[in-house]
Design a protein around this motif. Structure first.
Motif, PDB file in Angstrom:
ATOM      1  N   ASP A  60       0.807  -1.218   0.000  1.00 34.49           N
ATOM      2  CA  ASP A  60       0.000   0.000   0.000  1.00 34.49           C
ATOM      3  C   ASP A  60       0.841   1.268   0.000  1.00 34.49           C
ATOM      4  OD1 ASP A  60      -2.216  -1.638   0.094  1.00 34.49           O
ATOM      5  OD2 ASP A  60      -2.415  -1.497   2.283  1.00 34.49           O
TER       6      ASP A  60
ATOM      7  N   LYS B 210       3.612   3.938  -1.377  1.00 33.68           N
ATOM      8  CA  LYS B 210       4.096   4.453  -2.665  1.00 33.68           C
ATOM      9  C   LYS B 210       5.457   5.116  -2.476  1.00 33.68           C
ATOM     10  CE  LYS B 210       0.198   3.385  -4.588  1.00 33.68           C
ATOM     11  NZ  LYS B 210       0.111   1.999  -4.890  1.00 33.68           N
TER      12      LYS B 210
ATOM     13  N   HIS C  74       6.761   7.850   0.337  1.00 33.77           N
ATOM     14  CA  HIS C  74       6.007   7.735   1.583  1.00 33.77           C
ATOM     15  C   HIS C  74       6.987   7.602   2.745  1.00 33.77           C
ATOM     16  CE1 HIS C  74       2.076   6.655   3.499  1.00 33.77           C
ATOM     17  NE2 HIS C  74       2.923   6.326   4.464  1.00 33.77           N
TER      18      HIS C  74
ATOM     19  N   GLY D 157      10.949   0.964  -4.531  1.00 31.57           N
ATOM     20  CA  GLY D 157      10.066   0.245  -3.619  1.00 31.57           C
ATOM     21  C   GLY D 157      10.774  -0.313  -2.405  1.00 31.57           C
TER      22      GLY D 157
END
Length: 96
Positions: A8, A10, A13, A42
């Motif tokens: 969840d 991105k 973040h 990521g």
């Protein structure tokens, strides 16, 4: 303590500790004074704040730090980690 799913999050973040980040293959526990930044790939870039190098002047001073933990939360996390360890053991036994 907030719990996040890694899927969840991105890029860009930022999560401040204390927090838990759950992945399909691992669980990351962010402690107090830690932050995690989701990179463009990521990945998580975790920074530990308050971890300064000691100098000669600082080594002469001692600080008493009292950390008070909630026994209910400690029990919950202990059971969660035990469950994860048991799952890992079963997976290892199946694949060995």
């Amino acid at each position: 303590i907030p719990v996040f799913q890694i899927d969840d999050l991105k890029p860009g973040h930022t999560i401040s500790g204390p927090a838990i980040i759950v992945q399909s293959i691992s669980t990351i526990v962010l402690e107090i004074d830690c932050t995690a930044l989701v990179t463009a790939d990521g990945d998580l870039d975790i920074t530990v704040l308050g971890n300064k190098e000691s100098t000669e002047d600082e080594s002469n001073q001692s600080e008493d730090v009292v950390i008070k933990e909630d026994p209910v939360k400690l029990s919950i996390f202990a059971h969660r980690f035990m469950g994860i360890a048991e799952q890992m053991g079963r997976t290892l036994a199946r694949t060995a």
